[in-house]
Design a protein around this motif. Structure first.
Motif, PDB file in Angstrom:
ATOM      1  N   HIS A  95      53.371  37.339  37.168  1.00  9.21           N
ATOM      2  CA  HIS A  95      52.085  37.054  37.812  1.00  9.21           C
ATOM      3  C   HIS A  95      52.321  37.123  39.311  1.00  9.21           C
ATOM      4  CE1 HIS A  95      50.357  34.755  34.115  1.00  9.21           C
ATOM      5  NE2 HIS A  95      50.873  35.937  33.807  1.00  9.21           N
ATOM      6  N   ALA A 145      41.534  38.190  44.476  1.00  9.70           N
ATOM      7  CA  ALA A 145      42.374  39.056  43.635  1.00  9.70           C
ATOM      8  C   ALA A 145      41.938  40.515  43.767  1.00  9.70           C
ATOM      9  CB  ALA A 145      42.295  38.592  42.181  1.00  9.70           C
ATOM     10  N   GLY A 179      40.248  36.821  33.380  1.00 10.08           N
ATOM     11  CA  GLY A 179      38.823  36.786  33.038  1.00 10.08           C
ATOM     12  C   GLY A 179      38.480  35.400  32.504  1.00 10.08           C
ATOM     13  N   HIS A 184      34.528  31.428  36.060  1.00  4.42           N
ATOM     14  CA  HIS A 184      35.445  30.759  36.986  1.00  4.42           C
ATOM     15  C   HIS A 184      34.694  29.605  37.646  1.00  4.42           C
ATOM     16  CE1 HIS A 184      37.631  30.274  40.873  1.00  4.42           C
ATOM     17  NE2 HIS A 184      38.663  30.354  40.049  1.00  4.42           N
ATOM     18  N   GLU A 186      34.401  28.346  40.466  1.00  3.10           N
ATOM     19  CA  GLU A 186      33.741  28.490  41.774  1.00  3.10           C
ATOM     20  C   GLU A 186      32.520  29.405  41.703  1.00  3.10           C
ATOM     21  OE1 GLU A 186      36.651  29.850  44.640  1.00  3.10           O
ATOM     22  OE2 GLU A 186      38.064  28.343  43.945  1.00  3.10           O
ATOM     23  N   ASP A 193      30.298  36.041  38.322  1.00  4.77           N
ATOM     24  CA  ASP A 193      31.715  36.170  37.975  1.00  4.77           C
ATOM     25  C   ASP A 193      31.990  37.540  37.346  1.00  4.77           C
ATOM     26  OD1 ASP A 193      34.168  34.936  38.186  1.00  4.77           O
ATOM     27  OD2 ASP A 193      34.113  34.140  36.161  1.00  4.77           O
ATOM     28  N   VAL A 209      43.158  39.449  30.845  1.00  8.55           N
ATOM     29  CA  VAL A 209      43.635  38.350  29.989  1.00  8.55           C
ATOM     30  C   VAL A 209      42.747  37.157  30.307  1.00  8.55           C
ATOM     31  CG1 VAL A 209      45.565  36.860  29.330  1.00  8.55           C
ATOM     32  CG2 VAL A 209      46.013  39.140  30.209  1.00  8.55           C
ATOM     33  N   TYR A 302      49.783  30.653  25.625  1.00  6.91           N
ATOM     34  CA  TYR A 302      50.390  29.926  26.745  1.00  6.91           C
ATOM     35  C   TYR A 302      51.367  28.927  26.122  1.00  6.91           C
ATOM     36  CZ  TYR A 302      46.364  31.865  29.144  1.00  6.91           C
ATOM     37  OH  TYR A 302      45.437  32.748  29.648  1.00  6.91           O
TER      38      TYR A 302
HETATM   39  P1  FAD Z   1      39.410  35.998  41.955  1.00  9.45           P
HETATM   40  O1  FAD Z   1      39.205  37.177  41.085  1.00  9.45           O
HETATM   41  O2  FAD Z   1      39.682  36.268  43.390  1.00  9.45           O
HETATM   42  O3  FAD Z   1      38.109  35.079  41.814  1.00  9.45           O
HETATM   43  C1  FAD Z   1      38.048  33.788  42.418  1.00  9.45           C
HETATM   44  C2  FAD Z   1      36.592  33.400  42.601  1.00  9.45           C
HETATM   45  O4  FAD Z   1      35.977  34.173  43.636  1.00  9.45           O
HETATM   46  C3  FAD Z   1      35.724  33.636  41.373  1.00  9.45           C
HETATM   47  O5  FAD Z   1      34.732  32.640  41.345  1.00  9.45           O
HETATM   48  C4  FAD Z   1      35.099  35.002  41.624  1.00  9.45           C
HETATM   49  O6  FAD Z   1      33.879  35.183  40.935  1.00  9.45           O
HETATM   50  C5  FAD Z   1      34.911  34.973  43.126  1.00  9.45           C
HETATM   51  N1  FAD Z   1      35.098  36.278  43.781  1.00  9.45           N
HETATM   52  C6  FAD Z   1      35.992  37.240  43.430  1.00  9.45           C
HETATM   53  N2  FAD Z   1      35.954  38.272  44.313  1.00  9.45           N
HETATM   54  C7  FAD Z   1      35.044  37.925  45.247  1.00  9.45           C
HETATM   55  C8  FAD Z   1      34.555  38.555  46.434  1.00  9.45           C
HETATM   56  N3  FAD Z   1      35.030  39.754  46.823  1.00  9.45           N
HETATM   57  N4  FAD Z   1      33.605  37.904  47.160  1.00  9.45           N
HETATM   58  C9  FAD Z   1      33.153  36.690  46.794  1.00  9.45           C
HETATM   59  N5  FAD Z   1      33.564  36.053  45.655  1.00  9.45           N
HETATM   60  C10 FAD Z   1      34.492  36.653  44.915  1.00  9.45           C
HETATM   61  N6  FAD Z   1      47.402  30.778  39.050  1.00  9.45           N
HETATM   62  C11 FAD Z   1      48.629  30.741  39.643  1.00  9.45           C
HETATM   63  O7  FAD Z   1      48.770  30.186  40.739  1.00  9.45           O
HETATM   64  N7  FAD Z   1      49.731  31.314  39.040  1.00  9.45           N
HETATM   65  C12 FAD Z   1      49.638  31.953  37.845  1.00  9.45           C
HETATM   66  O8  FAD Z   1      50.643  32.448  37.341  1.00  9.45           O
HETATM   67  C13 FAD Z   1      48.356  32.020  37.204  1.00  9.45           C
HETATM   68  N8  FAD Z   1      48.210  32.670  36.017  1.00  9.45           N
HETATM   69  C14 FAD Z   1      46.961  32.782  35.465  1.00  9.45           C
HETATM   70  C15 FAD Z   1      46.796  33.535  34.278  1.00  9.45           C
HETATM   71  C16 FAD Z   1      45.539  33.656  33.683  1.00  9.45           C
HETATM   72  C17 FAD Z   1      45.383  34.484  32.429  1.00  9.45           C
HETATM   73  C18 FAD Z   1      44.413  33.002  34.267  1.00  9.45           C
HETATM   74  C19 FAD Z   1      43.052  33.104  33.613  1.00  9.45           C
HETATM   75  C20 FAD Z   1      44.566  32.269  35.438  1.00  9.45           C
HETATM   76  C21 FAD Z   1      45.820  32.154  36.048  1.00  9.45           C
HETATM   77  N9  FAD Z   1      46.015  31.450  37.248  1.00  9.45           N
HETATM   78  C22 FAD Z   1      47.247  31.398  37.855  1.00  9.45           C
HETATM   79  C23 FAD Z   1      44.894  30.721  37.863  1.00  9.45           C
HETATM   80  C24 FAD Z   1      44.095  31.562  38.874  1.00  9.45           C
HETATM   81  O9  FAD Z   1      44.922  31.838  40.004  1.00  9.45           O
HETATM   82  C25 FAD Z   1      42.869  30.748  39.276  1.00  9.45           C
HETATM   83  O10 FAD Z   1      41.976  30.663  38.204  1.00  9.45           O
HETATM   84  C26 FAD Z   1      42.175  31.140  40.567  1.00  9.45           C
HETATM   85  O11 FAD Z   1      41.290  30.073  40.929  1.00  9.45           O
HETATM   86  C27 FAD Z   1      41.333  32.399  40.484  1.00  9.45           C
HETATM   87  O12 FAD Z   1      42.093  33.505  40.325  1.00  9.45           O
HETATM   88  P2  FAD Z   1      41.415  34.946  40.082  1.00  9.45           P
HETATM   89  O13 FAD Z   1      42.494  35.935  40.106  1.00  9.45           O
HETATM   90  O14 FAD Z   1      40.506  34.897  38.920  1.00  9.45           O
HETATM   91  O15 FAD Z   1      40.548  35.040  41.454  1.00  9.45           O
END
Ligand code: FAD
Length: 318
Positions: A95, A145, A179, A184, A186, A193, A209, A302
């Motif tokens: 990750h 992300a 996903g 999510h 926030e 989302d 995932v 997990y």
């Molecule tokens: P994003 O896709 O960036 O989304 C975050 C929020 O911002 C969402 O509400 C989305 O709708 C919104 N958003 C996205 N893009 C934009 C944009 N361009 N403008 C405005 N809003 C936007 N965390 C860790 O620290 N380490 C790990 O190893 C880890 N593994 C995980 C594995 C899985 C399968 C899952 C589901 C989660 C994991 N997490 C991990 C937690 C994850 O980092 C958190 O859930 C985090 O809060 C959101 O990550 P994301 O990649 O979904 O973020």
């Protein structure tokens, strides 16, 4: 091999994969091997290894004042991935998060992975640190992300941050993203989302995932909503068994998921810890069987250090 190739190759068969956490600093790699030795009989095509950002601690100094210190409690993600590939010949999926990385550090981390022959990555934003009420990226780091996915996709075409690099070696990353069947936390709503999930796919994400869920209906609705909005990449359900009574409250607080009435009632009625664990395992087995019957490409568990429980569940669906 890429995760998507595994999913494609398995055709109608549902695969089983696992996710492990690096041990706490000072721990041993043997704890990961003990977990995976026990789970290899299920022939997981890939193993995910989580990444943990630094946290802030407040240490008391002799003067009585507190000093803010930064510490990474679970380092080692990349080393663990390399060790897994070496020992088991199974693909490892590190990750990679936005938090704590500048874009250049991200690029360098991706180069390390690529040189190690690790061609899979789960691209995530990461959460807010303890004592911070929202996610704060590095000054020159990614906010979402989506931006990380874009950077990896660029590297896959041979484009590096330094534009003077001509004919850069293209990386070959298969990009997974998170996903959220129940959205999510926030996000203002599911549609918003889903919109950003689709943006990540358009930017190059190859598969999704999901966050854990306890109600399969939420997963099926999420898949339908993704397909209706034009997201056609594979969607892998993430599952975690509840094994302790306090998780009835801690899991929703931490992961923002709901639990169905029948499940909550069964846990509440369970007479002791053993009975709670039994209900949690049986529920996860039932979820897994229903998902498998519905044709999901892979069941992703997990493990969170609970090897025996996950082993029992995987055995009952294999
Ligand atoms: P994003 O896709 O960036 O989304 C975050 C929020 O911002 C969402 O509400 C989305 O709708 C919104 N958003 C996205 N893009 C934009 C944009 N361009 N403008 C405005 N809003 C936007 N965390 C860790 O620290 N380490 C790990 O190893 C880890 N593994 C995980 C594995 C899985 C399968 C899952 C589901 C989660 C994991 N997490 C991990 C937690 C994850 O980092 C958190 O859930 C985090 O809060 C959101 O990550 P994301 O990649 O979904 O973020």
């Amino acid at each position: 091999m890429k995760v998507t190739e595994h999913l494609h190759k398995s055709k109608d068969r549902t695969l089983v994969s696992f996710e492990v956490l690096p041990p706490l600093k000072g721990g041993s790699m043997q704890s990961i091997f003990n977990t995976l030795d026990a789970l290899m009989e299920f022939k997981p095509p890939f193993i995910d290894v989580t990444y943990h950002r630094e946290e802030f601690l407040y240490k008391k100094r002799p003067s009585g004042y507190y000093e803010k210190a930064s510490i990474r409690k679970r380092p080692g993600t990349v080393g663990i991935c390399a060790a897994i590939m070496h020992r088991y010949g199974v693909d490892a999926v590190p990750h990679l998060i936005c938090g704590g990385f500048t874009v250049e550090e991200t690029e360098n981390a991706l180069i390390d992975l690529s040189f190690l022959g690790i061609d899979n990555v789960l691209a995530l934003r990461g959460d807010a640190r303890q004592f911070e009420d929202k996610f704060i990226p590095e000054d020159d780091g990614h906010k979402f992300a989506l931006d990380l996915v874009k950077q990896i996709s660029e590297m896959n075409t041979g484009k590096y941050l330094d534009q003077n690099i001509q004919n850069g070696q293209p990386s070959e990353f298969c990009i997974g993203i998170a996903g959220y069947p129940e959205k999510h936390f926030e996000s203002p709503n599911i549609a918003s989302d889903l919109h950003f999930t689709k943006e990540k796919v358009k930017a190059g994400a190859d598969y999704i995932v999901t966050q854990m869920f306890f109600d399969n209906q939420k997963f099926f609705e999420f898949v339908d909503a993704c397909r209706a909005s034009g997201i056609h990449v594979p969607i892998v359900p993430g599952l975690k068994p509840l094994t302790k009574r306090y998780q009835l409250n801690s899991i929703p607080r931490k992961f923002f998921v709901n639990m169905p009435d029948d499940f909550v009632n069964a846990i509440v009625k369970a007479k002791d810890d053993e009975a709670v664990k039994e209900v949690g395992i049986e529920w996860c087995i039932a979820q897994s069987r229903e998902l498998k019957a519905a044709g999901v490409p892979c069941l992703h568990y997990y493990t969170m250090g609970d090897t025996d429980t996950v082993k029992r569940i995987a055995a009952s669906v294999s």
